[in-house]
Design a protein around this motif. Structure first.
Motif, PDB file in Angstrom:
ATOM      1  N   ARG A 193       0.928  -1.261  -0.160  1.00 57.81           N
ATOM      2  CA  ARG A 193      -0.182  -0.285   0.236  1.00 57.81           C
ATOM      3  C   ARG A 193       1.189   1.383  -0.152  1.00 57.81           C
ATOM      4  NH1 ARG A 193      -2.803  -3.547   3.766  1.00 57.81           N
ATOM      5  NH2 ARG A 193      -4.972  -4.188   2.617  1.00 57.81           N
ATOM      6  N   ARG A 194       1.961   1.313   1.123  1.00 52.27           N
ATOM      7  CA  ARG A 194       3.166   2.626   0.492  1.00 52.27           C
ATOM      8  C   ARG A 194       3.394   2.391  -0.485  1.00 52.27           C
ATOM      9  NH1 ARG A 194       5.969   0.216   3.907  1.00 52.27           N
ATOM     10  NH2 ARG A 194       8.138   0.151   2.696  1.00 52.27           N
ATOM     11  N   VAL A 195       4.007   1.320  -1.330  1.00 59.32           N
ATOM     12  CA  VAL A 195       4.276   1.904  -3.033  1.00 59.32           C
ATOM     13  C   VAL A 195       3.593   2.266  -3.563  1.00 59.32           C
ATOM     14  CG1 VAL A 195       5.224   0.316  -4.778  1.00 59.32           C
ATOM     15  CG2 VAL A 195       6.469   0.191  -2.350  1.00 59.32           C
ATOM     16  N   ALA A 196       2.332   1.783  -3.458  1.00 59.18           N
ATOM     17  CA  ALA A 196       1.135   2.494  -4.176  1.00 59.18           C
ATOM     18  C   ALA A 196       1.163   3.547  -4.121  1.00 59.18           C
ATOM     19  CB  ALA A 196      -0.258   1.065  -4.065  1.00 59.18           C
ATOM     20  N   PHE A 197       0.534   3.679  -2.992  1.00 63.92           N
ATOM     21  CA  PHE A 197       0.426   5.375  -2.478  1.00 63.92           C
ATOM     22  C   PHE A 197       1.873   6.711  -2.884  1.00 63.92           C
ATOM     23  CE2 PHE A 197       0.489   8.636   0.317  1.00 63.92           C
ATOM     24  CZ  PHE A 197      -0.318   9.662   0.112  1.00 63.92           C
ATOM     25  N   ASP A 198       2.704   5.928  -2.933  1.00 65.94           N
ATOM     26  CA  ASP A 198       3.767   6.885  -3.418  1.00 65.94           C
ATOM     27  C   ASP A 198       3.759   7.069  -5.041  1.00 65.94           C
ATOM     28  OD1 ASP A 198       4.413   7.102  -0.969  1.00 65.94           O
ATOM     29  OD2 ASP A 198       6.215   5.351  -0.525  1.00 65.94           O
ATOM     30  N   THR A 199       3.556   5.368  -5.541  1.00 69.27           N
ATOM     31  CA  THR A 199       3.743   6.088  -6.483  1.00 69.27           C
ATOM     32  C   THR A 199       2.743   7.262  -7.316  1.00 69.27           C
ATOM     33  OG1 THR A 199       3.803   3.509  -6.420  1.00 69.27           O
ATOM     34  CG2 THR A 199       3.261   4.428  -9.404  1.00 69.27           C
ATOM     35  N   ILE A 200       1.338   6.307  -6.306  1.00 66.27           N
ATOM     36  CA  ILE A 200      -0.156   7.354  -7.292  1.00 66.27           C
ATOM     37  C   ILE A 200       0.158   9.199  -6.344  1.00 66.27           C
ATOM     38  CG2 ILE A 200      -2.654   8.398  -6.707  1.00 66.27           C
ATOM     39  CD1 ILE A 200      -2.385   5.358  -5.759  1.00 66.27           C
ATOM     40  N   ARG A 201       0.605   9.378  -5.588  1.00 69.38           N
ATOM     41  CA  ARG A 201       1.879  10.911  -5.588  1.00 69.38           C
ATOM     42  C   ARG A 201       2.407  11.282  -6.362  1.00 69.38           C
ATOM     43  NH1 ARG A 201      -0.849  13.923  -3.909  1.00 69.38           N
ATOM     44  NH2 ARG A 201       0.941  15.070  -3.158  1.00 69.38           N
ATOM     45  N   ALA A 202       2.484  10.506  -6.578  1.00 68.69           N
ATOM     46  CA  ALA A 202       4.178  10.434  -8.241  1.00 68.69           C
ATOM     47  C   ALA A 202       3.442  11.221  -9.366  1.00 68.69           C
ATOM     48  CB  ALA A 202       5.390  10.042  -8.249  1.00 68.69           C
ATOM     49  N   VAL A 203       2.410  10.598  -9.004  1.00 68.90           N
ATOM     50  CA  VAL A 203       1.892  10.828 -10.553  1.00 68.90           C
ATOM     51  C   VAL A 203       1.016  12.200 -10.529  1.00 68.90           C
ATOM     52  CG1 VAL A 203      -0.408   9.852 -11.519  1.00 68.90           C
ATOM     53  CG2 VAL A 203       1.496   8.336 -11.282  1.00 68.90           C
ATOM     54  N   ALA A 211       4.638  11.922 -12.697  1.00 70.90           N
ATOM     55  CA  ALA A 211       5.312  10.473 -14.083  1.00 70.90           C
ATOM     56  C   ALA A 211       4.534   9.672 -13.516  1.00 70.90           C
ATOM     57  CB  ALA A 211       6.244   9.903 -12.380  1.00 70.90           C
ATOM     58  N   TYR A 212       4.776   9.087 -14.458  1.00 65.35           N
ATOM     59  CA  TYR A 212       4.012   7.877 -15.230  1.00 65.35           C
ATOM     60  C   TYR A 212       4.189   6.861 -15.008  1.00 65.35           C
ATOM     61  CZ  TYR A 212       4.275  10.922 -19.327  1.00 65.35           C
ATOM     62  OH  TYR A 212       4.203  11.884 -20.125  1.00 65.35           O
ATOM     63  N   ALA A 213       2.475   6.267 -14.011  1.00 63.25           N
ATOM     64  CA  ALA A 213       2.996   5.145 -13.381  1.00 63.25           C
ATOM     65  C   ALA A 213       3.651   4.160 -13.968  1.00 63.25           C
ATOM     66  CB  ALA A 213       1.433   4.504 -12.991  1.00 63.25           C
ATOM     67  N   ASN A 214       3.552   3.271 -15.310  1.00 61.21           N
ATOM     68  CA  ASN A 214       3.408   2.184 -15.668  1.00 61.21           C
ATOM     69  C   ASN A 214       5.573   2.593 -15.686  1.00 61.21           C
ATOM     70  OD1 ASN A 214       3.930   4.418 -18.105  1.00 61.21           O
ATOM     71  ND2 ASN A 214       4.127   2.522 -19.629  1.00 61.21           N
ATOM     72  N   LEU A 215       6.081   3.659 -15.945  1.00 56.59           N
ATOM     73  CA  LEU A 215       7.682   3.396 -15.656  1.00 56.59           C
ATOM     74  C   LEU A 215       7.692   3.543 -14.088  1.00 56.59           C
ATOM     75  CD1 LEU A 215       8.285   6.041 -18.534  1.00 56.59           C
ATOM     76  CD2 LEU A 215       8.302   3.583 -18.669  1.00 56.59           C
ATOM     77  N   LEU A 216       7.390   4.203 -13.834  1.00 57.41           N
ATOM     78  CA  LEU A 216       7.855   4.646 -12.484  1.00 57.41           C
ATOM     79  C   LEU A 216       7.255   3.315 -11.224  1.00 57.41           C
ATOM     80  CD1 LEU A 216       8.986   5.959  -9.860  1.00 57.41           C
ATOM     81  CD2 LEU A 216       6.624   6.692  -9.137  1.00 57.41           C
ATOM     82  N   LEU A 217       6.527   2.435 -10.968  1.00 60.27           N
ATOM     83  CA  LEU A 217       5.987   1.408 -10.424  1.00 60.27           C
ATOM     84  C   LEU A 217       6.843   0.158 -10.325  1.00 60.27           C
ATOM     85  CD1 LEU A 217       3.934   0.558  -8.432  1.00 60.27           C
ATOM     86  CD2 LEU A 217       2.506  -0.407 -10.271  1.00 60.27           C
ATOM     87  N   PRO A 218       7.166  -0.354 -11.585  1.00 60.45           N
ATOM     88  CA  PRO A 218       8.411  -1.170 -11.652  1.00 60.45           C
ATOM     89  C   PRO A 218       9.508  -0.615 -10.741  1.00 60.45           C
ATOM     90  CG  PRO A 218       7.426  -1.073 -14.225  1.00 60.45           C
ATOM     91  CD  PRO A 218       7.261   0.273 -12.939  1.00 60.45           C
ATOM     92  N   ARG A 274      12.679  -0.957  -5.799  1.00 59.88           N
ATOM     93  CA  ARG A 274      13.689  -0.223  -4.582  1.00 59.88           C
ATOM     94  C   ARG A 274      12.440  -0.951  -3.191  1.00 59.88           C
ATOM     95  NH1 ARG A 274      13.478   6.151  -3.719  1.00 59.88           N
ATOM     96  NH2 ARG A 274      11.241   5.455  -3.652  1.00 59.88           N
ATOM     97  N   ALA A 275      11.692  -1.550  -3.173  1.00 62.07           N
ATOM     98  CA  ALA A 275      10.937  -2.038  -1.900  1.00 62.07           C
ATOM     99  C   ALA A 275      11.163  -3.128  -1.028  1.00 62.07           C
ATOM    100  CB  ALA A 275       9.257  -1.654  -1.689  1.00 62.07           C
ATOM    101  N   GLY A 276      11.805  -3.639  -2.127  1.00 60.29           N
ATOM    102  CA  GLY A 276      11.756  -5.270  -1.871  1.00 60.29           C
ATOM    103  C   GLY A 276      10.800  -6.183  -2.343  1.00 60.29           C
ATOM    104  N   LEU A 277       9.584  -5.606  -2.819  1.00 60.66           N
ATOM    105  CA  LEU A 277       8.223  -6.475  -2.536  1.00 60.66           C
ATOM    106  C   LEU A 277       8.365  -7.770  -3.459  1.00 60.66           C
ATOM    107  CD1 LEU A 277       5.868  -3.755  -3.826  1.00 60.66           C
ATOM    108  CD2 LEU A 277       6.544  -4.253  -1.041  1.00 60.66           C
ATOM    109  N   SER A 278       8.316  -8.800  -2.407  1.00 63.36           N
ATOM    110  CA  SER A 278       7.797 -10.202  -2.543  1.00 63.36           C
ATOM    111  C   SER A 278       6.662 -10.773  -3.976  1.00 63.36           C
ATOM    112  CB  SER A 278       6.604 -10.978  -1.336  1.00 63.36           C
ATOM    113  OG  SER A 278       5.786 -10.663  -0.930  1.00 63.36           O
ATOM    114  N   PRO A 279       6.843 -11.436  -4.504  1.00 56.25           N
ATOM    115  CA  PRO A 279       5.492 -11.223  -5.856  1.00 56.25           C
ATOM    116  C   PRO A 279       3.831 -11.033  -5.524  1.00 56.25           C
ATOM    117  CG  PRO A 279       7.375 -12.761  -6.153  1.00 56.25           C
ATOM    118  CD  PRO A 279       7.627 -12.232  -5.070  1.00 56.25           C
ATOM    119  N   ALA A 280       3.452 -11.683  -4.364  1.00 59.02           N
ATOM    120  CA  ALA A 280       2.319 -11.344  -3.589  1.00 59.02           C
ATOM    121  C   ALA A 280       1.754  -9.716  -3.633  1.00 59.02           C
ATOM    122  CB  ALA A 280       2.032 -12.364  -2.623  1.00 59.02           C
ATOM    123  N   ASP A 281       3.712  -8.793  -2.769  1.00 56.49           N
ATOM    124  CA  ASP A 281       2.639  -7.697  -2.171  1.00 56.49           C
ATOM    125  C   ASP A 281       3.578  -6.896  -4.063  1.00 56.49           C
ATOM    126  OD1 ASP A 281       1.979  -7.429   0.344  1.00 56.49           O
ATOM    127  OD2 ASP A 281       4.087  -7.279   1.040  1.00 56.49           O
TER     128      ASP A 281
END
Length: 451
Positions: free
Chosen positions: A5-15, A20-27, A32-39
C-alpha cells in the motif's frame, strides 16, 4: 503499514505531484521496496485500479466528504482514492482498508487529518460499488456523464471514441471499448523475426505472426536470456511495424527511417526486417534520454542502426528514404489500459497542438520519400482529429504526389488469422485496431506512397 500500500500510495502521489508515469515508476518502486511477488501484485492492482477509476472515486469521495475534491488536500485525496478502491473494488477486508489508509494519511498529512479520513472512509464502506454508482449517477447531467461515471472515462474521451467507432459503423461497441480500457492487459511479447522464436510452450498471439504470451511467470527471464531479441511489446505495435516492412517486397539496399522512434519497440521490429531484406535503417528521437532507449532496443540486433537526436521535422530532410515510420506523438488515448492516468491527464485542449505537430511531421516525412517510397503514419490514438484528419490534411497539401494504400488489406495480409477491420466512412484505407475487438492498444495505421 503494509509495504504494498505504501508503494501504491507513493506512486499515485508522484503521478499527481510530479506528472510521473505509473507504468515507468511503479516497477522501480517495487524493486526499491523489495516487495515479494504477492505484494508486488497487490501494489500493481492498487495503483492501476485507483488511477483507472479516479474520476468515479472522486465523485464517491466528494459525496462521502460533503465537499468537492478540490477542497481536500492532495495527499489526503490520493489516500482516500486508494482507500475507496480497496473498499469497493477489491477483496481487502474493510477494517484493513480503513486502518491502513488512515495510517497513510497520518504519514502524509499529519494526525489532524486522520479523523476526517476515517469518517469519509466509514461512509464509503456503507455502500457497495453498485449502490454508489446508482447514487452518483443521479447527479449526471447527460447520458455521457453517466457513462463517464460508470466506466471512469472523461466525457470528451467517450465522445471521441464514439465518433471513431461510428466511422466504422460500430458505435454500438462503445461500452465494450470502455470496459476493455478498465481491464488489465495481458503481457504480450515479440520474437524478432529471423532472430528469435517463441518458446515451445508459449501461446501464439492471434494476429501478429511474431507475437506470443507466456503461460505463466514473469517475462523478464525470457527477455534477458534472448539478449534483446525477444521483447515485451503490444501486438498492435508489432502489426504497425510489420505493415510498413511488408507492405511491398523489400529490395536490397533500401533506406528506411524511424522518425519518432522512442521507446524503440517498432524500431527493433523494423531493424530485424531490414536485416532480413538487406535494407538499411536509421532512427531518430528528439529526447536524449528516450534516444538511449532506442539504442538499447536495437543493441541485440546485428545491424548498425544510427540514432540521431533531432527534431523530426528537420531530421527527415537529410536524405531520401524508401520507407519511413512516423509513430507520431499523440494523446495516447489508445493505450489507456496500460497508462491509466492518461485519461485524466489529457484534455481536449491538447489535441490541436498535437495535430499541428502530427501534420508537420508527416509532411516532412512525405517530402523525404524517394519515388515509390512508403510512409506509415501511426498513432496510439483512435481520435479522428489525430488520425483521419491528419492524413486528409497532408494529402490535401501534397496534391497528386501521394496515393493511399489500403492499410487494412496490408494488415490482413500480415496477420496470422482473420482480423476484423471494417471500412472507414471517409473511404480511406486506414486500419484501426481496438482493445475490445482485437485485444491490442487502439492503434491507427495509414500507409501513403509517393507516386
Amino acid at each position: 503499514m503494509n509495504p504494498a500500500r505504501r508503494v501504491a500510495f507513493d506512486t499515485i502521489r508522484a503521478v499527481h505531484d510530479t506528472d510521473a508515469y505509473a507504468n515507468l515508476l511503479l516497477p522501480h518502486e517495487i524493486g526499491r521496496a523489495g516487495l515479494s511477488p504477492a505484494d508486488a501484485g497487490l501494489a500493481t492492482e492498487l495503483t492501476y485500479g485507483t488511477l483507472r477509476r479516479q474520476g468515479t472515486y472522486d465523485a464517491i469521495v466528494a459525496d462521502a466528504a460533503g465537499r468537492g475534491v478540490d477542497a481536500i488536500d492532495p495527499p489526503v485525496l490520493d489516500a482516500l482514492r486508494l482507500g475507496a478502491h480497496q473498499l469497493l473494488s477489491t477483496r481487502v477486508a474493510p477494517h484493513a482498508a480503513v486502518h491502513e489508509t488512515v495510517e497513510l494519511v497520518r504519514r502524509a498529512a499529519g494526525a489532524k487529518a486522520t479523523g476526517f479520513a476515517n469518517a469519509v472512509l466509514r461512509r464509503v464502506s456503507e455502500r457497495s460499488w453498485d449502490e454508489w454508482l446508482a447514487r452518483v449517477e443521479r447527479s449526471a447531467r447527460s447520458d455521457d456523464e453517466r457513462l463517464g461515471l460508470r466506466h471512469a472515462h472523461p466525457v470528451w474521451v467517450i465522445r471521441a471514441f464514439r465518433r471513431a467507432l461510428a466511422a466504422e459503423g460500430r458505435a454500438d461497441e462503445l461500452e465494450q471499448l470502455l470496459a476493455a480500457d478498465n481491464a488489465s492487459p495481458s503481457v504480450t511479447l515479440a520474437a524478432l523475426p529471423g532472430l528469435a522464436e517463441p518458446p515451445a510452450d508459449a501461446e501464439r498471439t492471434p494476429f501478429s505472426p511474431i507475437g506470443f504470451r507466456l503461460g505463466g511467470g514473469a517475462p523478464d527471464r525470457v527477455v534477458v536470456a534472448s539478449e534483446g531479441r525477444v521483447r515485451v511489446q503490444d501486438e498492435g505495435s508489432q502489426l504497425a511495424a510489420l505493415a510498413l516492412a511488408r507492405a511491398v517486397p523489400v529490395r536490397p539496399g533500401e533506406r528506411w527511417l524511424d522518425l519518432c522512434a522512442a521507446p524503440g519497440g517498432k524500431t527493433a521490429v523494423l531493424a530485424a526486417e531490414a536485416l532480413a531484406g538487406g535494407a538499411r535503417l536509421e532512427a531518430n528521437e528528439l529526447s536524449p534520454v528516450r534516444a538511449r532507449l532506442v539504442r538499447d532496443s536495437v543493441s541485440g540486433i546485428p545491424l548498425d542502426v544510427p540514432v540521431s537526436e533531432e527534431d523530426g521535422r528537420a531530421r527527415a530532410g537529410r536524405g531520401r528514404y524508401d520507407r519511413i515510420l512516423v509513430d507520431a506523438p499523440c494523446t495516447g488515448l489508445g493505450a489507456l489500459r496500460r497508462r491509466p492516468e492518461a485519461r485524466w491527464r489529457k484534455t481536449p485542449a491538447d489535441v490541436p497542438e498535437l495535430t499541428a505537430l502530427q501534420v508537420e511531421l508527416l509532411s516532412a516525412a512525405v517530402d523525404a520519400l524517394a519515388p515509390g517510397g512508403i510512409v506509415a503514419y501511426v498513432t496510439c490514438s483512435p481520435h479522428l482529429a489525430e488520425t483521419a484528419a491528419v492524413v486528409a490534411e497532408v494529402r490535401r497539401r501534397s496534391g497528386d504526389l501521394l496515393e493511399e494504400l489500403d492499410a487494412r488489406e496490408v494488415v490482413a495480409s500480415v496477420a496470422a488469422s482473420d482480423i476484423d477491420l471494417p471500412a472507414q466512412a471517409d473511404g480511406s484505407g486506414r486500419a484501426q485496431l481496438w482493445p475490445h475487438r482485437h485485444g491490442t492498444d487502439a492503434m491507427s495505421i495509414s500507409l501513403l506512397r509517393r507516386r
